[in-house]
Design a protein around this motif. Structure first.
Motif, PDB file in Angstrom:
ATOM      1  N   ASP A  49       0.808  -1.211   0.000  1.00 55.29           N
ATOM      2  CA  ASP A  49       0.000   0.000   0.000  1.00 55.29           C
ATOM      3  C   ASP A  49       0.850   1.273   0.000  1.00 55.29           C
ATOM      4  OD1 ASP A  49       0.951  -0.487   2.542  1.00 55.29           O
ATOM      5  OD2 ASP A  49      -0.850   0.201   3.565  1.00 55.29           O
ATOM      6  N   LYS A  50       2.081   1.178  -0.446  1.00 54.94           N
ATOM      7  CA  LYS A  50       2.911   2.360  -0.709  1.00 54.94           C
ATOM      8  C   LYS A  50       3.168   2.392  -2.204  1.00 54.94           C
ATOM      9  CE  LYS A  50       5.102   2.315   3.840  1.00 54.94           C
ATOM     10  NZ  LYS A  50       4.411   3.508   4.328  1.00 54.94           N
ATOM     11  N   ALA A  51       2.990   3.560  -2.812  1.00 58.55           N
ATOM     12  CA  ALA A  51       2.961   3.593  -4.270  1.00 58.55           C
ATOM     13  C   ALA A  51       3.592   4.863  -4.826  1.00 58.55           C
ATOM     14  CB  ALA A  51       1.515   3.477  -4.766  1.00 58.55           C
ATOM     15  N   THR A  52       3.943   4.777  -6.110  1.00 58.09           N
ATOM     16  CA  THR A  52       4.322   5.939  -6.897  1.00 58.09           C
ATOM     17  C   THR A  52       3.090   6.396  -7.672  1.00 58.09           C
ATOM     18  OG1 THR A  52       6.644   5.312  -7.130  1.00 58.09           O
ATOM     19  CG2 THR A  52       5.729   6.722  -8.848  1.00 58.09           C
ATOM     20  N   TYR A  53       2.859   7.688  -7.665  1.00 64.21           N
ATOM     21  CA  TYR A  53       1.708   8.275  -8.358  1.00 64.21           C
ATOM     22  C   TYR A  53       2.202   9.119  -9.522  1.00 64.21           C
ATOM     23  CZ  TYR A  53      -0.816   6.775  -4.229  1.00 64.21           C
ATOM     24  OH  TYR A  53      -1.345   6.003  -3.219  1.00 64.21           O
ATOM     25  N   ILE A  54       1.430   9.096 -10.607  1.00 61.15           N
ATOM     26  CA  ILE A  54       1.783   9.846 -11.810  1.00 61.15           C
ATOM     27  C   ILE A  54       0.593  10.692 -12.237  1.00 61.15           C
ATOM     28  CG2 ILE A  54       1.932   9.493 -14.309  1.00 61.15           C
ATOM     29  CD1 ILE A  54       4.159   7.599 -13.916  1.00 61.15           C
ATOM     30  N   ALA A  55       0.880  11.941 -12.566  1.00 61.33           N
ATOM     31  CA  ALA A  55      -0.081  12.808 -13.250  1.00 61.33           C
ATOM     32  C   ALA A  55       0.487  13.059 -14.637  1.00 61.33           C
ATOM     33  CB  ALA A  55      -0.251  14.124 -12.496  1.00 61.33           C
ATOM     34  N   ILE A  56      -0.315  12.857 -15.664  1.00 58.90           N
ATOM     35  CA  ILE A  56       0.217  12.900 -17.028  1.00 58.90           C
ATOM     36  C   ILE A  56      -0.821  13.450 -17.988  1.00 58.90           C
ATOM     37  CG2 ILE A  56      -0.493  10.505 -17.489  1.00 58.90           C
ATOM     38  CD1 ILE A  56       2.124  10.186 -19.108  1.00 58.90           C
ATOM     39  N   ALA A  57      -0.363  14.147 -19.003  1.00 52.57           N
ATOM     40  CA  ALA A  57      -1.242  14.652 -20.061  1.00 52.57           C
ATOM     41  C   ALA A  57      -0.464  14.660 -21.370  1.00 52.57           C
ATOM     42  CB  ALA A  57      -1.746  16.056 -19.744  1.00 52.57           C
ATOM     43  N   PRO A  58      -1.100  14.260 -22.474  1.00 55.03           N
ATOM     44  CA  PRO A  58      -0.401  14.241 -23.766  1.00 55.03           C
ATOM     45  C   PRO A  58      -0.188  15.649 -24.313  1.00 55.03           C
ATOM     46  CG  PRO A  58      -2.704  13.640 -24.053  1.00 55.03           C
ATOM     47  CD  PRO A  58      -2.482  13.767 -22.578  1.00 55.03           C
ATOM     48  N   ASP A 171      10.272  -7.593  -9.651  1.00 55.00           N
ATOM     49  CA  ASP A 171       9.822  -6.305  -9.123  1.00 55.00           C
ATOM     50  C   ASP A 171       8.716  -5.715  -9.981  1.00 55.00           C
ATOM     51  OD1 ASP A 171      11.809  -6.705  -7.292  1.00 55.00           O
ATOM     52  OD2 ASP A 171      13.176  -5.221  -8.136  1.00 55.00           O
ATOM     53  N   GLN A 172       8.948  -5.682 -11.289  1.00 54.07           N
ATOM     54  CA  GLN A 172       7.943  -5.115 -12.194  1.00 54.07           C
ATOM     55  C   GLN A 172       6.682  -5.986 -12.223  1.00 54.07           C
ATOM     56  OE1 GLN A 172      11.180  -5.598 -12.964  1.00 54.07           O
ATOM     57  NE2 GLN A 172      11.974  -3.524 -13.298  1.00 54.07           N
ATOM     58  N   PHE A 173       6.852  -7.294 -12.171  1.00 54.06           N
ATOM     59  CA  PHE A 173       5.697  -8.190 -12.204  1.00 54.06           C
ATOM     60  C   PHE A 173       4.819  -7.989 -10.980  1.00 54.06           C
ATOM     61  CE2 PHE A 173       3.173 -11.969 -12.202  1.00 54.06           C
ATOM     62  CZ  PHE A 173       3.110 -12.385 -13.521  1.00 54.06           C
ATOM     63  N   ALA A 174       5.441  -7.916  -9.811  1.00 52.79           N
ATOM     64  CA  ALA A 174       4.666  -7.738  -8.580  1.00 52.79           C
ATOM     65  C   ALA A 174       3.962  -6.391  -8.567  1.00 52.79           C
ATOM     66  CB  ALA A 174       5.577  -7.869  -7.370  1.00 52.79           C
ATOM     67  N   SER A 175       4.647  -5.365  -9.044  1.00 60.56           N
ATOM     68  CA  SER A 175       4.042  -4.036  -9.065  1.00 60.56           C
ATOM     69  C   SER A 175       2.812  -4.001  -9.974  1.00 60.56           C
ATOM     70  CB  SER A 175       5.087  -3.010  -9.538  1.00 60.56           C
ATOM     71  OG  SER A 175       4.609  -1.694  -9.389  1.00 60.56           O
ATOM     72  N   MET A 176       2.898  -4.671 -11.110  1.00 56.44           N
ATOM     73  CA  MET A 176       1.793  -4.652 -12.075  1.00 56.44           C
ATOM     74  C   MET A 176       0.677  -5.618 -11.698  1.00 56.44           C
ATOM     75  SD  MET A 176       0.926  -3.147 -15.033  1.00 56.44           S
ATOM     76  CE  MET A 176       2.481  -2.609 -15.772  1.00 56.44           C
ATOM     77  N   PHE A 177       1.018  -6.816 -11.220  1.00 56.96           N
ATOM     78  CA  PHE A 177       0.043  -7.890 -11.056  1.00 56.96           C
ATOM     79  C   PHE A 177      -0.423  -8.085  -9.611  1.00 56.96           C
ATOM     80  CE2 PHE A 177       1.669  -9.069 -15.203  1.00 56.96           C
ATOM     81  CZ  PHE A 177       0.592  -9.664 -15.835  1.00 56.96           C
ATOM     82  N   GLY A 178       0.015  -7.256  -8.681  1.00 59.51           N
ATOM     83  CA  GLY A 178      -0.348  -7.450  -7.280  1.00 59.51           C
ATOM     84  C   GLY A 178      -1.846  -7.561  -7.057  1.00 59.51           C
ATOM     85  N   LYS A 179      -2.221  -8.337  -6.025  1.00 52.26           N
ATOM     86  CA  LYS A 179      -3.633  -8.553  -5.697  1.00 52.26           C
ATOM     87  C   LYS A 179      -3.818  -8.448  -4.194  1.00 52.26           C
ATOM     88  CE  LYS A 179      -7.363 -11.952  -6.282  1.00 52.26           C
ATOM     89  NZ  LYS A 179      -7.697 -13.309  -6.803  1.00 52.26           N
ATOM     90  N   ASP A 180      -4.793  -7.686  -3.806  1.00 49.23           N
ATOM     91  CA  ASP A 180      -5.079  -7.445  -2.391  1.00 49.23           C
ATOM     92  C   ASP A 180      -5.216  -8.765  -1.627  1.00 49.23           C
ATOM     93  OD1 ASP A 180      -5.733  -6.086  -0.054  1.00 49.23           O
ATOM     94  OD2 ASP A 180      -7.868  -6.005  -0.538  1.00 49.23           O
ATOM     95  N   ILE A 377      -0.679  -5.602   2.215  1.00 48.27           N
ATOM     96  CA  ILE A 377      -0.642  -6.135   0.853  1.00 48.27           C
ATOM     97  C   ILE A 377      -1.845  -5.620   0.083  1.00 48.27           C
ATOM     98  CG2 ILE A 377      -0.823  -8.275  -0.479  1.00 48.27           C
ATOM     99  CD1 ILE A 377       0.892  -9.588   1.689  1.00 48.27           C
ATOM    100  N   GLY A 378      -1.587  -5.111  -1.131  1.00 49.28           N
ATOM    101  CA  GLY A 378      -2.650  -4.456  -1.892  1.00 49.28           C
ATOM    102  C   GLY A 378      -2.609  -4.807  -3.368  1.00 49.28           C
ATOM    103  N   ASN A 379      -3.325  -4.018  -4.163  1.00 42.89           N
ATOM    104  CA  ASN A 379      -3.473  -4.263  -5.592  1.00 42.89           C
ATOM    105  C   ASN A 379      -2.344  -3.631  -6.398  1.00 42.89           C
ATOM    106  OD1 ASN A 379      -5.936  -5.771  -5.601  1.00 42.89           O
ATOM    107  ND2 ASN A 379      -7.058  -3.883  -5.151  1.00 42.89           N
TER     108      ASN A 379
END
Length: 390
Positions: A49-58, A171-180, A377-379
């Motif tokens: 439940d600790k995350a990186t957040y992104i704000a994005i615009a094209p 690392d990338q797999f867990a970040s993308m596929f995590g499940k609560d 543990i989260g999504n």
């Protein structure tokens, strides 16, 4: 969640004056199975439940403008000239851009701001969180049509080929596929995975932070990988069917390495034993046997410290101090090594006592302050809904 996404939204408006889309990608813990991923073995990670957040615009041009909220720094580049920044921190984003361009994805310029609460260098894979958030965001806003696994592979290649760290895919797999509420048993060769319920009622996951920060590209991480590959090459001379340490038994190891290759032997022995431990640990989880699971964590730390030699005195102190506490069934160092955190299972009614007791003993022995991160543990990676409520 709204705290970080809301702050990032305001920062984005301040810098760019347009409305962004918001995404998040979590850090991860790995319960057991350390340094096995790049040896095509098994791992047992979970998103937290600790995350990186992104704000994005094209944008309508080829310019990319990056703002780091946490570092209060900016970087700009053109898609016509994609190269290393010289600053390191933008390279995780630039590397993902390079990979998506190589795949033929129809991306063009964009404005992006990022920040969050995954501690950098603490072994929770802040880099993978940023890479996955970037890949997910670009895939969404430019309609690239990439699957989750394709994004994971692109994020890993960005770290391997652009940043220069030969990490495995965990690392990338867990970040993308995590499940609560679940850990992921991931086969790092086939990428087959199984969600295993993490039913540790009455227990919490506590990360005790040494305060020592590492940069994996500046440590012996890549050296360990080469040592393992050297071991495989020696074993293949007698057992040509072996593809990686995943296929090696202790009998094979004893037949092919030693005497004269003590370091290579120790590295390989750790990996072979760790794969066995992981499968046993999965059985422990299925039987809800936290004591047996915890003992395997201690065994993993012993192997990491004495065979793989990626621990450090501070990590060893944190682990050893928990052995005196009956409310901590298991502890070990987590991540690449040479600093960062230990991961601990602790009875939830003793979390504060753990932090206080071990923190005081750590300070007395090292002169350093220990910090703690209590995680849930989260999504995995996702869009952020209604981030501006605060």
């Amino acid at each position: 969640m709204s705290k970080y996404s809301g702050q990032l939204h305001r920062l984005f408006l301040k810098h760019f004056g347009t409305e962004p889309v918001m995404f998040r990608s979590p850090g991860r813990v790995n319960l057991i199975g350390e340094h096995t991923d790049y040896n095509q073995g098994f791992v047992l990670p979970a998103a937290i439940d600790k995350a990186t957040y992104i704000a994005i615009a094209p944008r309508m041009d080829d310019q990319v403008n990056i703002v780091s909220a946490d570092l209060e720094q900016q970087y700009h580049f053109s898609l016509q000239d994609v190269g290393k920044s010289g600053l390191h921190w933008p390279d995780y984003i630039i590397g993902v851009v390079q990979q998506l361009l190589a795949l033929g994805s129809p991306i063009h310029g964009f404005d992006i701001a990022f920040g969050g609460n995954v501690p950098i260098g603490a072994g929770m894979s802040s880099s993978a969180a940023l890479e996955c958030a970037t890949a997910f965001a670009l895939n969404r806003i430019f309609d690239c049509g990439l699957s989750s696994l394709e994004m994971v592979k692109a994020a890993q290649r960005a770290e391997n080929q652009f940043v220069g760290v030969n990490c495995g895919i965990m690392d990338q797999f867990a970040s993308m596929f995590g499940k609560d509420g679940h850990v992921i048993r991931l086969d790092c060769r086939s990428l087959d995975y199984t969600y295993i319920p993490f039913r540790m009622e009455g227990y919490r996951v506590a990360l005790l932070d040494t305060g020592i920060r590492h940069n994996l590209s500046d440590t012996e991480y890549n050296t360990r990988r080469m040592q393992c590959e050297s071991g495989v090459a020696l074993i293949q001379m007698r057992y040509p069917e072996v593809q990686s340490l995943r296929d090696v038994t202790m009998q094979m190891l004893n037949d092919c390495i030693r005497p004269g290759n003590e370091i290579i032997y120790k590295r390989c022995k750790y990996v072979v034993e760790e794969n066995i431990r992981l499968m046993q640990a999965c059985s422990d989880l299925e039987e809800n046997d936290i004591r047996s699971f915890g003992e395997r964590m201690y065994s993993t730390h012993e192997g990491l410290a004495k065979l793989y030699e990626v621990s450090c005195p501070e990590l060893d102190i944190l682990v050893e101090e928990t052995r005196l506490l009956d409310y901590v069934p298991g502890s070990r160092m987590m991540g690449g090594g040479f600093g960062g955190c230990t991961i601990n299972l602790v009875r939830e009614d003793h979390v504060d006592e753990l932090v206080k007791t071990v923190g005081e003993r750590y300070k007395k022995q090292t002169g350093k302050n220990m910090s703690a991160h209590i995680v849930t543990i989260g999504n995995g990676t996702s869009a952020v809904n209604n981030p501006f409520s605060d």
